[in-house]
Design a protein around this motif. Structure first.
Motif, PDB file in Angstrom:
ATOM      1  N   GLN A  59      55.283  34.260  66.352  1.00 45.72           N
ATOM      2  CA  GLN A  59      55.602  33.475  67.546  1.00 45.72           C
ATOM      3  C   GLN A  59      56.480  34.253  68.512  1.00 45.72           C
ATOM      4  O   GLN A  59      56.606  33.906  69.664  1.00 45.72           O
ATOM      5  CB  GLN A  59      56.293  32.163  67.161  1.00 45.72           C
ATOM      6  N   ARG A  60      57.093  35.328  68.025  1.00 47.63           N
ATOM      7  CA  ARG A  60      57.952  36.132  68.892  1.00 47.63           C
ATOM      8  C   ARG A  60      57.172  37.216  69.628  1.00 47.63           C
ATOM      9  O   ARG A  60      57.767  38.072  70.270  1.00 47.63           O
ATOM     10  CB  ARG A  60      59.052  36.778  68.052  1.00 47.63           C
ATOM     11  N   LEU A  84      52.304  32.199  75.856  1.00 48.27           N
ATOM     12  CA  LEU A  84      51.979  32.101  74.438  1.00 48.27           C
ATOM     13  C   LEU A  84      50.465  32.156  74.252  1.00 48.27           C
ATOM     14  O   LEU A  84      49.827  31.174  73.929  1.00 48.27           O
ATOM     15  CB  LEU A  84      52.537  30.789  73.867  1.00 48.27           C
ATOM     16  N   LYS A 107      49.030  30.960  70.741  1.00 53.24           N
ATOM     17  CA  LYS A 107      49.447  29.692  70.134  1.00 53.24           C
ATOM     18  C   LYS A 107      48.298  28.961  69.454  1.00 53.24           C
ATOM     19  O   LYS A 107      48.497  28.230  68.505  1.00 53.24           O
ATOM     20  CB  LYS A 107      50.059  28.800  71.197  1.00 53.24           C
ATOM     21  N   PHE A 144      47.817  29.429  65.615  1.00 52.19           N
ATOM     22  CA  PHE A 144      48.771  28.925  64.635  1.00 52.19           C
ATOM     23  C   PHE A 144      48.213  27.681  63.959  1.00 52.19           C
ATOM     24  O   PHE A 144      47.137  27.201  64.318  1.00 52.19           O
ATOM     25  CB  PHE A 144      50.097  28.605  65.327  1.00 52.19           C
ATOM     26  N   ARG A 189      52.791  24.587  67.270  1.00 52.82           N
ATOM     27  CA  ARG A 189      53.638  25.227  66.262  1.00 52.82           C
ATOM     28  C   ARG A 189      54.419  26.415  66.837  1.00 52.82           C
ATOM     29  O   ARG A 189      55.599  26.581  66.592  1.00 52.82           O
ATOM     30  CB  ARG A 189      52.754  25.704  65.111  1.00 52.82           C
ATOM     31  N   MET A 190      53.730  27.241  67.613  1.00 53.00           N
ATOM     32  CA  MET A 190      54.352  28.447  68.169  1.00 53.00           C
ATOM     33  C   MET A 190      55.516  28.102  69.101  1.00 53.00           C
ATOM     34  O   MET A 190      56.598  28.660  68.989  1.00 53.00           O
ATOM     35  CB  MET A 190      53.292  29.242  68.934  1.00 53.00           C
ATOM     36  N   GLN A 191      55.271  27.174  69.992  1.00 57.61           N
ATOM     37  CA  GLN A 191      56.323  26.775  70.929  1.00 57.61           C
ATOM     38  C   GLN A 191      57.487  26.135  70.198  1.00 57.61           C
ATOM     39  O   GLN A 191      58.656  26.353  70.512  1.00 57.61           O
ATOM     40  CB  GLN A 191      55.741  25.789  71.939  1.00 57.61           C
ATOM     41  N   LEU A 204      59.693  28.747  68.599  1.00 63.59           N
ATOM     42  CA  LEU A 204      60.480  29.481  69.591  1.00 63.59           C
ATOM     43  C   LEU A 204      61.652  28.646  70.090  1.00 63.59           C
ATOM     44  O   LEU A 204      62.787  29.132  70.184  1.00 63.59           O
ATOM     45  CB  LEU A 204      59.588  29.888  70.764  1.00 63.59           C
ATOM     46  N   GLU A 251      53.672  26.569  78.284  1.00 65.52           N
ATOM     47  CA  GLU A 251      53.096  27.696  77.540  1.00 65.52           C
ATOM     48  C   GLU A 251      53.636  29.046  77.980  1.00 65.52           C
ATOM     49  O   GLU A 251      53.028  30.071  77.734  1.00 65.52           O
ATOM     50  CB  GLU A 251      51.570  27.700  77.660  1.00 65.52           C
TER      51      GLU A 251
END
Length: 136
Positions: free
Chosen positions: A83-84, A92, A95, A98, A103-105, A108, A118
């Motif tokens: 995610q980084r 993103l 995303k 995931f 999930r990714m946001q 973070l 996003e």
DNA sequence: GTCATGACAAAGA
DNA sequence: TTCTTTGCCATGA
């Protein structure tokens, strides 16, 4: 590693990739493995780009390959904070890969990174350059 | 072995 | 400045 090996293009064999996908210990370093290693070094609350990782590995044009490597990062242990890693616009782009699209946001923001529509806010402020932090 | 695809990036119009 | 085109690396059919 020395600068010579980094300057050269790093070939990744299909056999090594299979091992990585099989969560087996790879004897020889593959392009994928190097990507995972760099991503794991990203501090909490910081982000970097595919291009920055590719540049650190010696092939700044292979940013697409970096993204492809992260495609299989979910199978890797220890966990890879994918995610980084975002594109150069701070969006993103990965995303959707995931577990869930949010999930990714969520990960973070949990680390203190603000994500709006996003896209990472104050991207340059959170940017973590392996070339500068780890040295080239 | 050739062709098409992809979680990208830089250059051109 | 935004949209389009080209390049590059690795993978899969």
């Amino acid at each position: 590693m020395n600068s010579a090996s980094r300057n050269k293009k790093i070939p990744s064999s299909a056999a090594a990739l299979k091992k990585v996908n099989a969560i087996s210990t790879t004897n020889g370093p593959s392009f994928f493995e190097l990507v995972y290693q760099v991503v794991r070094l990203i501090p909490k609350g910081r982000v970097t780009t595919y291009g920055a990782i590719a540049a650190y590995l010696g092939s700044k044009q292979s940013s697409r390959a970096v993204g492809y490597a992260l495609n299989g990062a979910h199978f890797i242990k220890p966990k890879v904070p994918a995610q980084r890693v975002v594109n150069r616009n701070g969006m993103l782009s990965g995303k959707a890969h995931f577990e869930t699209p949010t999930r990714m946001q969520e990960l973070l923001e949990k680390e203190g990174v603000i994500v709006k529509d996003e896209t990472i806010q104050n991207f340059s402020k959170h940017f973590w350059d392996p070339m500068q932090e780890l040295g080239f």
